[in-house]
Design an enzyme around this catalytic site. Structure first.
Site, PDB file in Angstrom:
ATOM      1  N   VAL A 203       0.806  -1.226   0.000  1.00  0.00           N
ATOM      2  CA  VAL A 203       0.000   0.000   0.000  1.00  0.00           C
ATOM      3  C   VAL A 203       0.843   1.282   0.000  1.00  0.00           C
ATOM      4  O   VAL A 203       0.368   2.343  -0.377  1.00  0.00           O
ATOM      5  CB  VAL A 203      -0.995   0.048   1.185  1.00  0.00           C
ATOM      6  CG1 VAL A 203      -2.021  -1.061   1.087  1.00  0.00           C
ATOM      7  CG2 VAL A 203      -0.265   0.022   2.531  1.00  0.00           C
TER       8      VAL A 203
ATOM      9  N   TYR B 185       3.649   5.489  15.019  1.00  0.00           N
ATOM     10  CA  TYR B 185       2.276   4.957  14.866  1.00  0.00           C
ATOM     11  C   TYR B 185       1.231   6.019  15.206  1.00  0.00           C
ATOM     12  O   TYR B 185       0.260   6.218  14.459  1.00  0.00           O
ATOM     13  CB  TYR B 185       2.140   3.754  15.796  1.00  0.00           C
ATOM     14  CG  TYR B 185       0.876   2.935  15.671  1.00  0.00           C
ATOM     15  CD1 TYR B 185       0.734   2.016  14.629  1.00  0.00           C
ATOM     16  CD2 TYR B 185      -0.137   3.028  16.606  1.00  0.00           C
ATOM     17  CE1 TYR B 185      -0.411   1.225  14.533  1.00  0.00           C
ATOM     18  CE2 TYR B 185      -1.281   2.247  16.524  1.00  0.00           C
ATOM     19  CZ  TYR B 185      -1.405   1.349  15.483  1.00  0.00           C
ATOM     20  OH  TYR B 185      -2.531   0.554  15.393  1.00  0.00           O
TER      21      TYR B 185
HETATM   22  N1  LIG Z   1      -4.711  -5.515  16.678  1.00  0.00           N
HETATM   23  C1  LIG Z   1      -4.959  -4.407  17.357  1.00  0.00           C
HETATM   24  O1  LIG Z   1      -5.002  -4.416  18.601  1.00  0.00           O
HETATM   25  C2  LIG Z   1      -5.167  -3.124  16.637  1.00  0.00           C
HETATM   26  C3  LIG Z   1      -5.541  -2.007  17.388  1.00  0.00           C
HETATM   27  C4  LIG Z   1      -5.749  -0.794  16.753  1.00  0.00           C
HETATM   28  C5  LIG Z   1      -5.592  -0.699  15.388  1.00  0.00           C
HETATM   29  N2  LIG Z   1      -5.213  -1.776  14.662  1.00  0.00           N
HETATM   30  C6  LIG Z   1      -5.043  -1.588  13.222  1.00  0.00           C
HETATM   31  O2  LIG Z   1      -5.726  -2.605  12.536  1.00  0.00           O
HETATM   32  C7  LIG Z   1      -5.130  -2.793  11.258  1.00  0.00           C
HETATM   33  C8  LIG Z   1      -4.952  -4.288  11.041  1.00  0.00           C
HETATM   34  O3  LIG Z   1      -4.038  -4.789  11.991  1.00  0.00           O
HETATM   35  P1  LIG Z   1      -4.190  -6.255  12.610  1.00  0.00           P
HETATM   36  O4  LIG Z   1      -4.363  -6.112  14.063  1.00  0.00           O
HETATM   37  O5  LIG Z   1      -5.149  -7.037  11.827  1.00  0.00           O
HETATM   38  O6  LIG Z   1      -2.695  -6.792  12.427  1.00  0.00           O
HETATM   39  P2  LIG Z   1      -2.077  -7.772  11.342  1.00  0.00           P
HETATM   40  O7  LIG Z   1      -0.615  -7.636  11.515  1.00  0.00           O
HETATM   41  O8  LIG Z   1      -2.704  -9.095  11.455  1.00  0.00           O
HETATM   42  O9  LIG Z   1      -2.540  -7.123   9.959  1.00  0.00           O
HETATM   43  C9  LIG Z   1      -1.843  -6.099   9.320  1.00  0.00           C
HETATM   44  C10 LIG Z   1      -1.665  -6.506   7.872  1.00  0.00           C
HETATM   45  O10 LIG Z   1      -1.074  -5.432   7.133  1.00  0.00           O
HETATM   46  C11 LIG Z   1      -0.187  -6.006   6.194  1.00  0.00           C
HETATM   47  N3  LIG Z   1       0.817  -5.038   5.746  1.00  0.00           N
HETATM   48  C12 LIG Z   1       1.891  -4.572   6.426  1.00  0.00           C
HETATM   49  N4  LIG Z   1       2.582  -3.711   5.642  1.00  0.00           N
HETATM   50  C13 LIG Z   1       1.929  -3.639   4.465  1.00  0.00           C
HETATM   51  C14 LIG Z   1       2.143  -2.933   3.251  1.00  0.00           C
HETATM   52  N5  LIG Z   1       3.192  -2.115   3.087  1.00  0.00           N
HETATM   53  N6  LIG Z   1       1.260  -3.120   2.243  1.00  0.00           N
HETATM   54  C15 LIG Z   1       0.192  -3.936   2.394  1.00  0.00           C
HETATM   55  N7  LIG Z   1      -0.059  -4.632   3.513  1.00  0.00           N
HETATM   56  C16 LIG Z   1       0.795  -4.482   4.529  1.00  0.00           C
HETATM   57  C17 LIG Z   1       0.439  -7.187   6.919  1.00  0.00           C
HETATM   58  O11 LIG Z   1       0.986  -8.114   5.999  1.00  0.00           O
HETATM   59  C18 LIG Z   1      -0.748  -7.716   7.710  1.00  0.00           C
HETATM   60  O12 LIG Z   1      -1.443  -8.705   6.995  1.00  0.00           O
HETATM   61  C19 LIG Z   1      -3.817  -2.006  11.278  1.00  0.00           C
HETATM   62  O13 LIG Z   1      -3.973  -0.818  10.539  1.00  0.00           O
HETATM   63  C20 LIG Z   1      -3.613  -1.692  12.754  1.00  0.00           C
HETATM   64  O14 LIG Z   1      -2.899  -0.507  12.960  1.00  0.00           O
HETATM   65  C21 LIG Z   1      -4.998  -2.986  15.254  1.00  0.00           C
END
Ligand SMILES: NC(=O)c1ccc[n+]([C@@H]2O[C@H](COP(=O)([O-])OP(=O)(O)OC[C@H]3O[C@@H](n4cnc5c(N)ncnc54)[C@H](O)[C@@H]3O)[C@@H](O)[C@H]2O)c1
Length: 253
Positions: free
Chosen positions: A61, A153
């Site tokens: 992305v 972040y």
């Molecule tokens: N898990 C939590 O507690 C939490 C809390 C708040 C926000 N979030 C947000 O939720 C979203 C999803 O996170 P998640 O918890 O599912 O974690 P996750 O690590 O399972 O998912 C993140 C995904 O993003 C992909 N990714 C990383 N860099 C990338 C790039 N350059 N291009 C395309 N894809 C890329 C990874 O391969 C991964 O599949 C994120 O934006 C994260 O900041 C998560």
């Protein structure tokens, strides 16, 4: 009507749960993944089992060329999408600003903020203007509740809030709703230690009024609803989904 939905970061965590949730609606779901083809294939299977159609597409992305290539592939297969869910993201580095390299700063901002800009822009320019559209970004409560070691972040997610609100007013008259969901602690690979280490998890969940972490499926339910016509008057919203965690900022005051 069957929609074409693009989900980034769909190979794991919240993105994978969102893809499956759209699959349950019978949608065509573009499973955009970064580099793990095995995990992407698992999401494709889950979407198809749920009743949808799926297509795995590689997409970094933060890379304009990669985003263009991925969207070209999706449009060639299915035409323009009407829903974009931007879940791709990296977690905070845990490094304080005084020790943070420019490379680390840029890596996070490129993925979590510029990635949202690049995918949104490509989505907006390609869409069918006669079909109502929705963009949902997966932000975080850290967009406003900052944490030491999370400058990269928190800055990215804080910037994402302003991007969401700006796009919401720019696109309102064009039939595109733009919203964000702000998860607290969700059990995904981003929280890998909390997934397996229950003692560690308790130190975190003790701060959450509901006393537990959230599941990716709970976030996906909100995202699916926010993307639907049931949420037709909601734009520019940032909705916390955190078991009450973000209300605890006066803790210790
Ligand atoms: N898990 C939590 O507690 C939490 C809390 C708040 C926000 N979030 C947000 O939720 C979203 C999803 O996170 P998640 O918890 O599912 O974690 P996750 O690590 O399972 O998912 C993140 C995904 O993003 C992909 N990714 C990383 N860099 C990338 C790039 N350059 N291009 C395309 N894809 C890329 C990874 O391969 C991964 O599949 C994120 O934006 C994260 O900041 C998560």
């Amino acid at each position: 009507m069957t929609r074409c939905v693009i989900v980034t970061g769909a190979e794991s965590g919240i993105g994978a749960a969102c893809a499956e949730a759209f699959g349950r609606c019978g949608d065509k779901v573009a499973v955009c993944y970064f580099d793990n083809t095995t995990e992407a294939a698992t999401t494709v299977t889950a979407v198809e089992k749920a009743g949808g159609t799926a297509l795995a597409v590689q997409c970094d992305v933060g890379d304009e060329t990669s985003v263009a290539r991925a969207f070209d592939t999706i449009e060639k297969a299915w035409g323009a999408a009407s829903v974009l869910v931007n879940s791709a993201g990296l977690n905070m580095s845990g490094v304080t600003v005084r020790d943070m390299t420019l490379q680390q700063w840029r890596r996070l901002l490129d993925t979590d903020l510029t990635g949202a800009f690049l995918t949104s822009r490509r989505f907006l320019t390609a869409r069918d203007a006669t079909v109502p559209a929705s963009i949902v970004h997966i932000s975080s409560i850290h967009a406003y509740a900052v944490r030491a070691g999370g400058a990269d972040y928190c800055a990215a997610k804080g910037g994402l809030s302003n991007l969401v609100e700006t796009m919401a007013i720019e696109e309102a008259a064009h039939g595109v709703r733009v919203n964000a969901v702000e998860p607290g602690m969700i059990l995904t690979p981003m929280n890998a230690r909390a997934e397996t280490d229950t003692a560690y998890r308790k130190t975190l969940t003790d701060n959450i009024p509901m006393g537990r972490a959230g599941q990716p499926e709970e976030v996906a339910t909100l995202v699916r609803w926010l993307s639907s016509e049931e949420a037709s008057y909601i734009t520019g919203a940032r909705i916390a989904i955190d078991g009450g965690l973000s209300l605890m900022q006066a803790l210790g005051a």
